[in-house]
Design an enzyme around this catalytic site. Sequence first.
Site, mmCIF file in Angstrom:
data_model
loop_
_atom_site.group_PDB
_atom_site.id
_atom_site.type_symbol
_atom_site.label_atom_id
_atom_site.label_comp_id
_atom_site.label_asym_id
_atom_site.label_seq_id
_atom_site.Cartn_x
_atom_site.Cartn_y
_atom_site.Cartn_z
ATOM 1 N N CYS A 1 -0.806 3.934 -6.393
ATOM 2 C CA CYS A 1 -1.676 3.320 -5.388
ATOM 3 C C CYS A 1 -1.921 1.899 -5.860
ATOM 4 O O CYS A 1 -2.212 1.683 -7.046
ATOM 5 C CB CYS A 1 -2.995 4.084 -5.297
ATOM 6 N N CYS B 1 0.868 -1.172 0.000
ATOM 7 C CA CYS B 1 0.000 0.000 0.000
ATOM 8 C C CYS B 1 0.908 1.226 0.000
ATOM 9 O O CYS B 1 1.720 1.384 0.919
ATOM 10 C CB CYS B 1 -0.856 -0.031 1.267
HETATM 11 N N1 DGL Z 1 -3.928 0.689 -1.886
HETATM 12 C C1 DGL Z 1 -3.568 1.870 -1.254
HETATM 13 C C2 DGL Z 1 -2.359 2.578 -1.780
HETATM 14 O O1 DGL Z 1 -1.555 1.949 -2.411
HETATM 15 C C3 DGL Z 1 -4.483 2.651 -0.411
HETATM 16 C C4 DGL Z 1 -5.784 3.126 -0.942
HETATM 17 C C5 DGL Z 1 -6.578 3.733 0.174
HETATM 18 O O2 DGL Z 1 -6.912 2.993 1.103
HETATM 19 O O3 DGL Z 1 -6.839 4.945 0.136
HETATM 20 O O4 DGL Z 1 -2.181 3.747 -1.583
#
Ligand code: DGL
Length: 274
Positions: free
Chosen positions: A185, A74
């Site tokens: 993301c 993430c």
């Molecule tokens: N998958 C996430 C990232 O890479 C987070 C998305 C979220 O929860 O806002 O930033």
Amino acid sequence: MGKDPRIGIFDSGIGGLSIAAAIRQALPAERLLYFGDNAHVPYGERTAEEILAFSTGITRALIAKGCTSIVIACNTASSAALVPLRLLFPQVPIVGMEPAVKPAVEHTRTGVVGVLATRATVESKALADVVERFAHGVEVIRQACPGLARLIDEGRFDGPELEELLQGWIGPLLERGIDALVLGCTHYPLVRPAIERIAGPHVRVIEPSAAIARRMAQVLEQHGLLTPGPADGSLECWTSGEPERFHAVLEHLGLQAGPVRKGVWNQDGELILA
Ligand code: DGL
């Protein structure tokens, strides 16, 4: 279930599955334990303190389950928590995400690249540092996409609402001449076909899952943690959200995993995986 070494992978929701899939493919002998914090998604709209508290609870729970290395799959959690988590848990190697600005800068001919990410990542020092290290005079336009991770987490991988949102963010980047677009993301690769459709054939869409899998192989090797083949690895999934919904996403992505189990946050902010 035993205490076999395994890689703990976490994300605010389903986004990190794009990373888990790449690790599964590159390291088929490894046992992966994935946790999606779907009860708290999106992280991108939360404060750095909240994101750090969740990430700490998750890392502690994954280590308690026997994980000997961790991937923060993430970008938002990596920006807010990678450095403190490495200090808190020095006994396990922790790999985090970093927007793929470097390959985008190497690719560009127009001298303008775009980065799509959550608001928290766009505003983070971590992204500012990456841009400072790698931009070398290339213009790096950072575009926050509020609401996109949540939409994807709800399983909406296509459709007019998604297209309209993407058009609103990518259209202005195209007008400014980008020829590379970084997905900053881990949720966004799950809608890559829609992003590519809107970005068009002259823009290379770049995301780091294969690079993270290669990095993970190096890190495991360095720490003597690589599991020898022949392949007998697995993917075990936990979520703080609804296991049925999570399972449907796994099927949609064609990922083989056993039954999805429910992780519960208790009142003291501890994550229980039992
Ligand atoms: N998958 C996430 C990232 O890479 C987070 C998305 C979220 O929860 O806002 O930033």
